[in-house]
Design a protein around this motif. Sequence first.
Motif, PDB file in Angstrom:
ATOM      1  N   SER A   1      -7.698  -2.831   0.581  1.00 25.18           N
ATOM      2  CA  SER A   1      -8.397  -2.184   1.694  1.00 25.18           C
ATOM      3  C   SER A   1      -9.321  -3.159   2.421  1.00 25.18           C
ATOM      4  CB  SER A   1      -9.203  -0.992   1.175  1.00 25.18           C
ATOM      5  OG  SER A   1      -9.868  -0.335   2.233  1.00 25.18           O
TER       6      SER A   1
ATOM      7  N   GLN B   1      -4.213   3.350   7.882  1.00 24.71           N
ATOM      8  CA  GLN B   1      -5.386   3.413   7.023  1.00 24.71           C
ATOM      9  C   GLN B   1      -5.281   4.573   6.030  1.00 24.71           C
ATOM     10  OE1 GLN B   1      -7.661   1.150   6.704  1.00 24.71           O
ATOM     11  NE2 GLN B   1      -8.758   2.294   5.123  1.00 24.71           N
TER      12      GLN B   1
ATOM     13  N   GLU C   1      -5.739   3.983   2.056  1.00 31.32           N
ATOM     14  CA  GLU C   1      -6.678   4.766   1.253  1.00 31.32           C
ATOM     15  C   GLU C   1      -5.968   5.479   0.115  1.00 31.32           C
ATOM     16  OE1 GLU C   1      -8.557   7.348   4.040  1.00 31.32           O
ATOM     17  OE2 GLU C   1      -9.786   5.760   4.926  1.00 31.32           O
TER      18      GLU C   1
ATOM     19  N   SER D   1       0.830  -1.208   0.000  1.00 30.64           N
ATOM     20  CA  SER D   1       0.000   0.000   0.000  1.00 30.64           C
ATOM     21  C   SER D   1       0.859   1.251   0.000  1.00 30.64           C
ATOM     22  CB  SER D   1      -0.932   0.008   1.216  1.00 30.64           C
ATOM     23  OG  SER D   1      -1.881  -1.031   1.140  1.00 30.64           O
TER      24      SER D   1
END
Length: 219
Positions: free
Chosen positions: A155, A143, A147, A99
């Motif tokens: 996610s 988070q 995102e 991520s």
Amino acid sequence: MPLPAELSKPVRMTAKETAFNQVQSWIIDGTLRPGEKLNDMEIAKALGVSRTPVRESLQLLETQGFVKMYPGKATQVTEIDPDAINDLLPPLAVLQALSAELAIPHLTDEVISRLTETNERFGQAIWGGDELSAIRIDEEFHQIIVEAAGNPYISSIVGNLQAHVRRQFYHDAIVLREQSYKEHTDIIHAMKDGDAEKVTGIMTKNWLTAIEELRALRG
């Protein structure tokens, strides 16, 4: 099965989502204890919804490993296996690292500002000995990165893994250290520099250190 009498009612959520989120929260924080039998009528009354969305939410919670349903008999909260953290953190580390790498091309000043501010609050919680706030803010920090990566599949998987990690924390299976604050700072710098390889290494270490510390504590 004692449940809180006063609950804030989330807006713009279906009855099923409301039931799922609240029951999951109760399981995570220990309001509903491991092994406890669940009464869908009591839950429905506490949430102000019908039994149908409660039953649907319990089915979803079973697929995620939070409850076990015995048709015609009972639904129980699953037990906690402290060793499960060894299975939870490695895939979470990989997904969080990915991520961070995917988020680099999408970084904005607003995202960097949010990460920096969130990490400062995290540090204050750590230094103040507020472990409950620290785990919540730590999750908030990561988070933001998930995102920013913009991948809904990552996610979704991270959300489920993170919920189990949070439950482990409530049962003293995870301890956050000041080192995590420093690693967060390094993650922000590496992302700003566009150094995907460096941010992957730091992020992975940030998550897997918890396993090493647990092994040391247990001897």
